[in-house]
Write a protein that holds these residues in place. Structure first.
Motif, PDB file in Angstrom:
ATOM      1  N   ALA A  74       0.826  -1.204   0.000  1.00  0.00           N
ATOM      2  CA  ALA A  74       0.000   0.000   0.000  1.00  0.00           C
ATOM      3  C   ALA A  74       0.862   1.256   0.000  1.00  0.00           C
ATOM      4  N   LYS A  75       1.936   1.227   0.757  1.00  0.00           N
ATOM      5  CA  LYS A  75       2.831   2.372   0.846  1.00  0.00           C
ATOM      6  C   LYS A  75       3.489   2.647  -0.502  1.00  0.00           C
ATOM      7  N   VAL A  76       3.932   1.599  -1.177  1.00  0.00           N
ATOM      8  CA  VAL A  76       4.579   1.749  -2.484  1.00  0.00           C
ATOM      9  C   VAL A  76       3.581   2.234  -3.524  1.00  0.00           C
ATOM     10  N   GLU A  77       2.405   1.645  -3.552  1.00  0.00           N
ATOM     11  CA  GLU A  77       1.418   2.006  -4.564  1.00  0.00           C
ATOM     12  C   GLU A  77       0.804   3.376  -4.323  1.00  0.00           C
ATOM     13  N   LYS A  78       0.820   3.825  -3.059  1.00  0.00           N
ATOM     14  CA  LYS A  78       0.318   5.168  -2.748  1.00  0.00           C
ATOM     15  C   LYS A  78       1.277   6.226  -3.248  1.00  0.00           C
ATOM     16  N   GLY A  79       2.567   5.936  -3.202  1.00  0.00           N
ATOM     17  CA  GLY A  79       3.552   6.835  -3.784  1.00  0.00           C
ATOM     18  C   GLY A  79       3.993   7.969  -2.894  1.00  0.00           C
ATOM     19  N   ASP A  80       3.915   7.808  -1.585  1.00  0.00           N
ATOM     20  CA  ASP A  80       4.376   8.861  -0.670  1.00  0.00           C
ATOM     21  C   ASP A  80       5.845   8.641  -0.353  1.00  0.00           C
ATOM     22  N   TYR A  81       6.718   9.301  -1.080  1.00  0.00           N
ATOM     23  CA  TYR A  81       8.143   9.148  -0.842  1.00  0.00           C
ATOM     24  C   TYR A  81       8.872  10.398  -1.328  1.00  0.00           C
ATOM     25  N   VAL A  82      10.056  10.603  -0.772  1.00  0.00           N
ATOM     26  CA  VAL A  82      10.922  11.711  -1.179  1.00  0.00           C
ATOM     27  C   VAL A  82      12.330  11.155  -1.339  1.00  0.00           C
ATOM     28  N   ILE A  83      12.924  11.318  -2.527  1.00  0.00           N
ATOM     29  CA  ILE A  83      14.283  10.880  -2.774  1.00  0.00           C
ATOM     30  C   ILE A  83      15.084  12.095  -3.232  1.00  0.00           C
ATOM     31  N   ASN A  84      15.940  12.595  -2.359  1.00  0.00           N
ATOM     32  CA  ASN A  84      16.670  13.841  -2.619  1.00  0.00           C
ATOM     33  C   ASN A  84      18.010  13.567  -3.285  1.00  0.00           C
ATOM     34  N   GLN A  85      17.987  13.198  -4.545  1.00  0.00           N
ATOM     35  CA  GLN A  85      19.259  12.980  -5.236  1.00  0.00           C
ATOM     36  C   GLN A  85      19.190  13.370  -6.702  1.00  0.00           C
ATOM     37  N   ARG A  86      18.149  14.077  -7.105  1.00  0.00           N
ATOM     38  CA  ARG A  86      17.946  14.366  -8.513  1.00  0.00           C
ATOM     39  C   ARG A  86      17.724  15.855  -8.724  1.00  0.00           C
ATOM     40  N   ASP A  87      18.419  16.419  -9.726  1.00  0.00           N
ATOM     41  CA  ASP A  87      18.281  17.850  -9.991  1.00  0.00           C
ATOM     42  C   ASP A  87      17.214  18.083 -11.041  1.00  0.00           C
ATOM     43  N   ALA A  88      17.033  19.355 -11.406  1.00  0.00           N
ATOM     44  CA  ALA A  88      15.956  19.727 -12.322  1.00  0.00           C
ATOM     45  C   ALA A  88      16.176  19.195 -13.737  1.00  0.00           C
ATOM     46  N   ASN A  89      17.427  18.887 -14.083  1.00  0.00           N
ATOM     47  CA  ASN A  89      17.731  18.400 -15.427  1.00  0.00           C
ATOM     48  C   ASN A  89      17.598  16.883 -15.565  1.00  0.00           C
ATOM     49  N   PHE A  90      17.220  16.218 -14.486  1.00  0.00           N
ATOM     50  CA  PHE A  90      17.131  14.762 -14.474  1.00  0.00           C
ATOM     51  C   PHE A  90      15.901  14.304 -15.253  1.00  0.00           C
ATOM     52  N   THR A  91      16.108  13.465 -16.286  1.00  0.00           N
ATOM     53  CA  THR A  91      14.999  12.849 -17.031  1.00  0.00           C
ATOM     54  C   THR A  91      15.338  11.387 -17.265  1.00  0.00           C
ATOM     55  N   ARG A  92      14.368  10.619 -17.754  1.00  0.00           N
ATOM     56  CA  ARG A  92      14.597   9.204 -18.030  1.00  0.00           C
ATOM     57  C   ARG A  92      15.625   9.009 -19.133  1.00  0.00           C
ATOM     58  N   GLN A  93      15.707   9.991 -20.061  1.00  0.00           N
ATOM     59  CA  GLN A  93      16.634   9.863 -21.176  1.00  0.00           C
ATOM     60  C   GLN A  93      17.965  10.577 -20.932  1.00  0.00           C
ATOM     61  N   HIS A  94      18.072  11.305 -19.812  1.00  0.00           N
ATOM     62  CA  HIS A  94      19.292  12.078 -19.550  1.00  0.00           C
ATOM     63  C   HIS A  94      19.516  12.144 -18.038  1.00  0.00           C
ATOM     64  N   HIS A  95      20.432  11.307 -17.566  1.00  0.00           N
ATOM     65  CA  HIS A  95      20.711  11.283 -16.127  1.00  0.00           C
ATOM     66  C   HIS A  95      22.020  10.570 -15.874  1.00  0.00           C
ATOM     67  N   PRO A  96      22.638  10.830 -14.745  1.00  0.00           N
ATOM     68  CA  PRO A  96      23.885  10.143 -14.407  1.00  0.00           C
ATOM     69  C   PRO A  96      23.614   8.715 -13.927  1.00  0.00           C
ATOM     70  N   THR A  97      24.679   7.966 -13.728  1.00  0.00           N
ATOM     71  CA  THR A  97      24.560   6.625 -13.170  1.00  0.00           C
ATOM     72  C   THR A  97      24.032   6.693 -11.748  1.00  0.00           C
ATOM     73  N   ILE A  98      23.119   5.788 -11.426  1.00  0.00           N
ATOM     74  CA  ILE A  98      22.609   5.676 -10.053  1.00  0.00           C
ATOM     75  C   ILE A  98      22.886   4.263  -9.573  1.00  0.00           C
ATOM     76  N   ILE A  99      23.620   4.142  -8.489  1.00  0.00           N
ATOM     77  CA  ILE A  99      23.883   2.839  -7.885  1.00  0.00           C
ATOM     78  C   ILE A  99      23.624   2.945  -6.394  1.00  0.00           C
ATOM     79  N   GLN A 100      22.697   2.170  -5.908  1.00  0.00           N
ATOM     80  CA  GLN A 100      22.347   2.171  -4.493  1.00  0.00           C
ATOM     81  C   GLN A 100      22.492   0.755  -3.935  1.00  0.00           C
ATOM     82  N   VAL A 101      23.328   0.598  -2.913  1.00  0.00           N
ATOM     83  CA  VAL A 101      23.426  -0.688  -2.220  1.00  0.00           C
ATOM     84  C   VAL A 101      22.351  -0.700  -1.143  1.00  0.00           C
TER      85      VAL A 101
END
Length: 590
Positions: free
Chosen positions: A201-228
């Protein structure tokens, strides 16, 4: 030491299926019948026909069908079965090789994050040494929703993995397990289910904040993201046992280089995993799949570690896909029983099965070279969250890493009896094979109908697209199939109703063919009733009638249905106009 007089117990056994010799004998008889028919066609065309166009067309059609039959016989010459003996594997799990699992997703709208989460959880909970297991998710959509979902799944896994192993759960996808009508209630079952439902329910509701993306971030233009998300050297489950690794990867994309260097998602995972864990065995899985048996990796080891076989030359091991939610009679032929369960055993007896894109265990060195290539797995002592490891991972996931490399790139005629034998023989053999593999009679018929539909629609367009690609170098665009469940469509499917509700070019050839069949059948039947001559038209009416019966769901969708899955009116009207024109033009051509 091992006594030389008593060899180690086998890890797997292979035997040729009993149908091999009957298949070979039937193939010899059938090939002789085809040769006789083609000889008859040729002599009739050269010396006896008044209608050259029609006779030539019939000859061409039979040549094509004969070629298709011939190319299919390899599957039947030497089908084999295999059985594994995981109980004979080394008792010490320290001898097991490390294993990396690759899961790929691309679009959170079409592939809901919870679908991929369930796939990952089913592999994280394998009955395999956790210190030797790492799961990598490739998110080509660079979705915040997917990253958040996997962060939540990492915490839930600390409860789910020990619960599954303590109670020996078979379906270790929570969604599949809790959706079952007969799942067993063990201690903490209700609690675990509530935790899963809360996470979902939490995932499907979509209440989250991820502070690692700037205004220029798009699906077609973004840096590598690796999270352990899980590091087995640092984290443990609720019982204090070590956890597997869980790593989220989204490869770098740059607008300037995106169309020039196709750094495939799997290529990136291969390089990132080499930097982090470098396991010698790799399992690939689509995001909408899950493992239906927790000991699947052990079955794979029965081939990779078998000392009695030439196991060192095995590059990959393909497991068949088993589809969940297929209705009993499989109206779309979507189970692909011949591809995954019948033809595979035939290929295995020849030169090995083909790779079908998912559910496949690979030796890592198979991607880099021959059997002499070496893979040294990383010792599980250094944290995969270390700055040095992560820096190297970002480097190999860059979009230009692959630049300048080779990565990715009368017919009452006595001959009627021969026609009858060829028709009944081919369909009869496939029917027998389908039934022997546990299919239903109606399921077999639906599979034949689906093959005809695909031949007219998707296969036709595939040939056209392939031709254009080869001639003009156009680029094929991969479209992600939506995994979102439409409840109304799901209900119609369970009731055996096909979906035609979307206006698609694919529907035109099957609609035109269906209408042309029924027009020809009606006019042919009327002609026979008025003028006689059934013996001359019997074969034609039989074939056209078979097409009419097979097209019944299309007629339903065009005329009799009013639900959202009916055929769009535009396609129905246009197809009728085309079929009528073809019927009127045919007499002048033939």
């Amino acid at each position: 030491m091992q006594n030389q007089n008593h060899p180690p117990p086998p890890l797997h056994r292979r035997w040729v299926r009993r149908r091999a010799w009957p298949n070979r004998l039937f193939a010899a008889v059938y090939a002789s019948a085809i040769a006789a028919l083609l000889y008859h066609h040729t002599t009739h065309l050269l010396f006896h026909t008044a209608n050259v166009t029609l006779s030539l067309t019939m000859l061409l059609a039979d040549v094509i069908l004969a070629f298709m039959w011939f190319t299919h016989q390899g599957f039947r010459m030497n089908p084999v079965r295999r059985k594994t003996f995981p109980e004979n594997l080394p008792k010490s799990e320290t001898k097991y090789p490390a294993m990396d699992v690759f899961i790929c997703t691309a679009d959170p709208e079409k592939e809901p994050p919870m679908v991929a989460v369930n796939t990952a959880l089913s592999t994280l909970a394998f009955d395999y040494p956790t210190e030797k297991l790492s799961v990598y998710l490739s998110d080509d959509g660079a979705s915040e929703a997917t990253l958040f979902a996997f962060a939540e799944a990492a915490e839930f896994a600390k409860e789910w993995i020990p619960y599954c192993k303590e109670n020996r759960i078979m379906d270790r996808s929570p969604e599949a397990y809790f959706s079952s009508d007969d799942y067993t209630c063990y201690p903490r079952t209700h609690e675990i289910k509530m935790m899963y439902e809360s996470m979902k329910a939490k995932v499907e509701k979509g209440d989250y904040v991820i502070n690692q993306r700037d205004a220029n971030f798009t699906r077609q233009h973004h840096p590598t993201i690796i999270q352990v998300l899980l590091d087995g050297t640092e984290e443990s489950d609720v019982l204090g046992h070590a956890m597997p690794n869980l790593i989220y990867v989204s490869r770098e994309k740059r607008k300037a280089t995106h169309h020039h260097f196709k750094a495939g998602a799997l290529n990136v995972l291969l390089r990132v995993s080499e930097t982090m864990t470098n396991a010698p065995i790799i399992l690939t899985a689509d995001c909408d799949m899950y493992s239906n048996h927790p000991k699947t990796p052990l079955k794979a080891l029965c081939y990779f570690l078998d000392p009695s076989a030439d196991s060192d030359k095995i590059a990959f091991l393909q497991f068949p896909q088993i589809f969940q939610g297929i209705n009993r009679d499989d109206i779309y032929g979507a189970e692909f029983k011949f591809i995954f369960q019948i033809n595979m055993t035939g290929l295995d007896g020849l030169c090995g099965p083909s790779h079908v894109g998912t559910g496949c265990f690979f030796r890592r060195r198979a991607f880099y070279g021959g059997p002499s290539s070496r893979t040294v797995e990383q010792a599980r002592t250094q944290s995969i969250r270390s700055d040095k490891v992560l820096a190297r991972c970002h480097e190999v996931a860059n979009s230009d890493f692959e630049a300048q490399t080779k990565w990715g790139s009368e017919v009452s005629d006595p001959w009627f009896l021969l026609y009858g034998f060829l028709f009944v023989g081919a369909y009869g053999q496939e029917f027998l094979e389908y039934k022997l593999e546990g299919g239903t009679t109606r399921g077999w018929y639906n599979n034949q109908r689906a093959w005809m539909i695909r031949s007219l629609s998707s296969y036709t367009f595939a040939v056209i697209e392939y031709t254009f690609t080869k001639l003009w170098g156009s680029t094929t665009v991969f479209n992600v199939t939506s995994k979102v469940v439409d409840q109304e469509a799901s209900t119609r499917y369970k009731n055996g109703m096909m979906e035609f509700g979307v206006e698609s070019l694919f529907f035109y050839p099957i609609s035109v063919a269906a209408l042309h069949n029924i027009i020809a059948f009606v006019f042919g039947l009327v002609g026979v009733l008025k003028h006689g001559g059934l013996e001359d038209l019997f074969m034609q009416l039989l074939l056209v009638g078979f097409g009419v019966v097979s097209s019944w769901p299309i007629y339903q969708a065009m005329v009799f249905r009013s639900d959202p899955g009916k055929m769009p009116l535009k396609i129905t009207v246009t197809s009728f106009a085309i079929a009528s024109m073809l019927y009127l033009v045919a007499p002048f051509v033939f």
